[in-house]
Scaffold this active site. Sequence first.
Site, short mmCIF file in Angstrom:
data_model
loop_
_atom_site.label_atom_id
_atom_site.label_comp_id
_atom_site.label_asym_id
_atom_site.label_seq_id
_atom_site.Cartn_x
_atom_site.Cartn_y
_atom_site.Cartn_z
N CYS A 1 10.20 -12.24 -9.68
CA CYS A 1 10.33 -10.87 -9.39
C CYS A 1 11.74 -10.65 -9.56
O CYS A 1 12.49 -9.48 -9.72
CB CYS A 1 10.11 -10.36 -8.21
SG CYS A 1 10.83 -11.16 -6.90
N PHE B 1 1.20 -14.98 -6.34
CA PHE B 1 0.95 -16.27 -7.00
C PHE B 1 2.30 -16.82 -7.32
O PHE B 1 2.35 -18.15 -7.51
CB PHE B 1 0.00 -16.14 -8.15
CG PHE B 1 0.76 -15.72 -9.45
CD1 PHE B 1 1.51 -16.64 -10.22
CD2 PHE B 1 0.87 -14.36 -9.91
CE1 PHE B 1 2.18 -16.25 -11.46
CE2 PHE B 1 1.40 -13.97 -10.87
CZ PHE B 1 2.21 -14.89 -11.83
N LYS C 1 -2.63 -14.20 4.11
CA LYS C 1 -3.85 -14.05 2.90
C LYS C 1 -2.91 -14.49 1.59
O LYS C 1 -2.34 -13.66 0.93
CB LYS C 1 -4.38 -12.72 2.93
CG LYS C 1 -5.62 -12.62 2.22
CD LYS C 1 -5.89 -13.08 0.76
CE LYS C 1 -5.30 -12.04 -0.36
NZ LYS C 1 -5.35 -12.79 -1.54
N GLU D 1 -4.95 -15.88 -4.39
CA GLU D 1 -6.26 -16.64 -4.66
C GLU D 1 -6.08 -17.78 -5.78
O GLU D 1 -6.66 -18.57 -6.38
CB GLU D 1 -7.65 -15.82 -4.94
CG GLU D 1 -7.65 -14.68 -6.02
CD GLU D 1 -6.73 -13.69 -5.62
OE1 GLU D 1 -5.69 -13.55 -4.86
OE2 GLU D 1 -7.28 -12.49 -6.02
N ARG D 2 -4.95 -17.25 -6.55
CA ARG D 2 -4.60 -18.35 -7.69
C ARG D 2 -3.92 -19.74 -7.44
O ARG D 2 -4.14 -20.59 -8.14
CB ARG D 2 -3.65 -17.38 -8.83
CG ARG D 2 -4.20 -16.10 -9.01
CD ARG D 2 -3.56 -15.75 -10.45
NE ARG D 2 -3.93 -14.11 -10.46
CZ ARG D 2 -5.21 -13.76 -11.05
NH1 ARG D 2 -6.19 -14.50 -10.98
NH2 ARG D 2 -5.35 -12.37 -11.02
#
Length: 499
Positions: free
Chosen positions: A281, A149, A173, A176-177
Amino acid sequence: MEDLTHYIDGQRVKGTSGRFADVMNPATGEVQARVPLATTAELNAAVEKAAAAQVAWGATNPQRRARVMMKFGALINEHMDELAELVSREHGKTLPDGRGDVQRGLEVVEVCMGGPAMLKGEFTDNGGPGIDLYSMRQPLGVVAGITPFNFPAMIPLWKMAPALTCGNAMILKPSERCPSTALRLAELLKEAGLPDGVLQVVNGDKEAVDAILDHETVQAVGFVGSTPIAQYIYGRACSNGKRAQCFGGAKNHMIVMPDADMDKAADALVGAGYGAAGERCMAVSVAVPVGEETADALVEKLVPRIEKLKVGPYTAGEDVDYGPVITKQAEERIRGLIDSGVQQGAELVVDGRDFTLQGYENGYFVGPSLFDRVTPEMDIYKEEIFGPVLSQVRAGSYEEALKLTMDNPYGNGTAIFTADGDTARDFAHRVNVGMVGINFPIPVPLSYHTFGGWKKSAFGDLNQYGPDAFRFYTKTKTVTARWFSGIKEGGEFNFKAME
Ligand code: NAD
């Protein structure tokens, strides 16, 4: 409320699973969209279409593929503000940070514009009598990218640009957030000339990911996210015979030597510790001053800077320093970790727990916190907090600071602030971490180098972007060729009658 889609064969396509995830506005706590979660059957259909589209794309000459990247780069620049807004709307980061997210992805697209040079093979002339050897780099076929995300533009671009430039088709992919940026990038790629089906954006959760990992047509998986999921995906992809590079979490230490410029070190720590609410990160989450005096001086410099930080929604304008964290669960987890730090004996010098923002009481805002006298046994040291919390661990010597960094299970990034070249050089040489900053807090390498951590921050080999990406997304074929003597010896040139 918007219903989002997948992006299949060059268009937005509704999901058929009936399953959705809510896409939140982290600044208000409201649901702003629903993203469909693909079934295994939807994923499989996307892979089959990608495999069909890849054949012509892989056969397209590299320079023409690079021209798609040139146009794509131009379109990203043209749509910079729109893309940054999409990033900020779902992630919550400030608009300048949203633009940075797009920009650091764009820089990888720029390297891909010169992709043909990276795809050149090797040649050995006269490797034996009449024998030449040459090797070529050929696309893998269908590859997959699974992204987190926290960089909704940058990391999808790190995956798609090199993979497509190498002649592969990709199943992306996204998280989803924050799924909207990837969908928009797919549309821009089509506008840039990418044939339909070569990039399929399939939204989903574990079901879609597992379908990618088990699909035998998918040749390689590039993942970025948390360490437990990185390790899981690496294991399952490898046992299914795929290439995998899976980048995980981090706990980045910044050593501050007594001879460092303390103002510069404090500025660097505030930006790298609290920027993007600590959800990077490459965030610095652990400051390691060497010596008590350095530690005291650093805290003295940090506190006023931290107290000045402006926390708010991205819509509040460019002078907001950072926004909300991504979910309610993330907010509660971060608050819980701060509580644990207090209980376990760390000194909470700045407490961000009580922060609330008028008009945004339901947003996931956490004020900045600073801990001093943290020790390696504490949960706030062991866990990747991924929030606006900086922990200071005091070290008695350079060797102790180095050992602390090296003993940490993560190895994404690290930094040292010092005025002494010899100490800096020793640190860069010895430390077991993939990316090192010298008087530089977030050492994300430029796009023509490569990006990757060590230890529990990465599974697999080869780094992201730069020359390594061209290796990861191609396979090498080597040809050994001998031509027996031909017409140049024994050919007959005089005019003869037929025998
Ligand atoms: P995450 O691991 O929760 O999710 C990453 C991706 O994996 C998403 O697409 C998600 O849908 C999928 N996923 C989640 N759970 C899954 C499961 N059980 N099975 C299969 N797939 C699953 O990570 P996140 O919260 O989105 O991102 C934050 C993490 O990413 C942090 O740990 C951060 O350090 C890390 N990160 C690492 C790098 C790097 O380059 N090393 C870069 C950015 C972020």
